[in-house]
Design an enzyme around this catalytic site. Structure first.
Site, PDB file in Angstrom:
ATOM      1  CD  GLN A 125     -17.388  62.582  29.465  1.00  0.00           C
ATOM      2  OE1 GLN A 125     -17.605  61.813  28.547  1.00  0.00           O
ATOM      3  NE2 GLN A 125     -16.798  62.195  30.573  1.00  0.00           N
ATOM      4  CB  SER A 145     -16.124  63.716  21.892  1.00  0.00           C
ATOM      5  OG  SER A 145     -15.631  62.501  22.422  1.00  0.00           O
ATOM      6  CG  LEU A 146     -20.901  62.552  24.177  1.00  0.00           C
ATOM      7  CD1 LEU A 146     -22.420  62.483  24.035  1.00  0.00           C
ATOM      8  CD2 LEU A 146     -20.513  62.560  25.640  1.00  0.00           C
ATOM      9  NE  ARG A 198     -17.321  57.298  21.774  1.00  0.00           N
ATOM     10  CZ  ARG A 198     -17.024  58.501  22.280  1.00  0.00           C
ATOM     11  NH1 ARG A 198     -17.632  58.899  23.396  1.00  0.00           N
ATOM     12  NH2 ARG A 198     -16.149  59.286  21.685  1.00  0.00           N
ATOM     13  CG  HIS A 221     -10.868  61.733  21.944  1.00  0.00           C
ATOM     14  ND1 HIS A 221     -11.520  61.100  20.910  1.00  0.00           N
ATOM     15  CD2 HIS A 221     -11.825  62.303  22.715  1.00  0.00           C
ATOM     16  CE1 HIS A 221     -12.829  61.300  21.043  1.00  0.00           C
ATOM     17  NE2 HIS A 221     -13.036  61.995  22.130  1.00  0.00           N
ATOM     18  CD  GLN A 279     -15.465  60.139  18.219  1.00  0.00           C
ATOM     19  OE1 GLN A 279     -15.613  59.318  19.104  1.00  0.00           O
ATOM     20  NE2 GLN A 279     -16.422  60.977  17.854  1.00  0.00           N
TER      21      GLN A 279
END
Length: 314
Positions: free
Chosen positions: A10, A94-95, A119, A203, A252
């Site tokens: 992101q 991340s993603l 998600r 997170h 995560q």
């Protein structure tokens, strides 16, 4: 010298991403159409035309960035790339870890799109808008920022959510605690501190309800061991067991993205050619700031794909 593919997260999105690729490459266009179909939404229209407010919604941003990455990968494959023959490892921010796992064959494209939509929604809904916040802190050591987070614990959750390298840390948690951390960081000598324009404290421990949702959803998704190892955000080391990766993807959600350590792991194992597959060049820049010796290459346009194919010897 060994190579790795890295996949953006992101912040790399922009209106128009993937549009030229779709126009010029039918294989890429097919990827966008499959993602649209799997989500029962014209996500590609939002990607290509906007509005920006729609693209930056977390539930749209996550599958959109993945779609661009896999579209680029598909064009590379059509031109002769066999991933496991040319690439030693994959990793994603991340993603982007989901993009990496899709690329390595752990999840199908359709399932990856659905997972990222779920998600994104789960992370957005975990905390009411305005309750959480995130901030970037540049120029302070990890230990100093960790200590500041402990100082503000009475105000709520505040933890390091991203360690991006070269003194760039991101903290996440309850807004009051994060704002207090920002104030203290400035007094302790941070070169630059900024509150981030995000809609949820990603997170952090505040994402526990999202982690529970993803744990249940991942249990029901078909998966395979990836063709090549993925460097886990949680561990900053390679994993190739689908069962272990599934558990790490759950962890995560509330855990730190250890990107600096991932880049350092690459350097320690002579993986110095990094190809950023998808939108933008954020990760390429971060890698070069951690270690100037990296050969970083952003691969997101037709021209960049042509350059990458030559560099890969295809």
């Amino acid at each position: 010298m060994a190579r790795a593919f890295i996949f953006p997260g992101q912040g790399s999105q922009f209106v128009g991403m993937g549009k030229a690729l779709a126009k010029q490459c039918p294989e890429a266009r097919a990827i966008f159409e499959e993602v649209d179909d799997s989500l029962e939404q014209e996500l590609s229209r939002i990607m290509f035309e906007g509005p920006e407010e729609a693209l930056t919604l977390t539930a749209n941003t996550q599958p959109a960035l993945m779609a661009v990455s896999i579209a680029v990968l598909r064009v590379l494959e059509i031109q002769g790339l066999v991933l496991e023959d040319k690439i030693r490892y994959v990793a994603g921010h991340s993603l982007g870890e989901y993009s990496a796992l899709c690329a390595a064959g752990m999840f199908s494209l359709r399932d990856t799109a659905r997972l990222l939509r779920i998600r994104g929604n789960a992370m957005q809904e975990a905390v009411p808008v305005g309750v959480g916040a995130m901030a970037a802190i540049i120029g302070l050591d990890n230990s100093i920022v960790s200590a500041i987070c402990q100082e503000v614990v009475a105000l709520g959750v505040c933890q390091i959510s991203n360690d991006n390298g070269s003194g760039q840390l991101v903290v996440s948690g309850n807004r009051e605690a994060v704002e207090r951390t920002v104030s203290i960081a400035r007094k302790r000598g941070a070169r630059h501190v900024i509150m981030l324009p995000v809609s949820a404290p990603f997170h952090s421990k505040l994402m526990e309800s999202a982690a529970e949702i993803m744990n249940a959803v991942l249990d029901g998704i078909s998966h395979h061991n990836p063709k090549i190892p993925v460097i886990s955000n949680v561990l900053a080391e390679p994993v190739q067991s689908a069962v272990k990766i599934k558990n790490l993807l759950v962890e995560q959600i509330t855990g730190r993205v250890r990107w600096r350590e991932t880049i350092e792991w690459f350097a320690a194992h002579d993986i110095m050619d990094l190809y950023e597959i998808g939108s933008g060049r954020v990760l390429t820049g971060l890698a070069k700031r951690v270690n100037r010796d990296f050969n970083g290459m952003a691969v997101g346009t037709v021209k960049e794909i042509e350059i990458a194919l030559k560099a890969l010897g295809i």
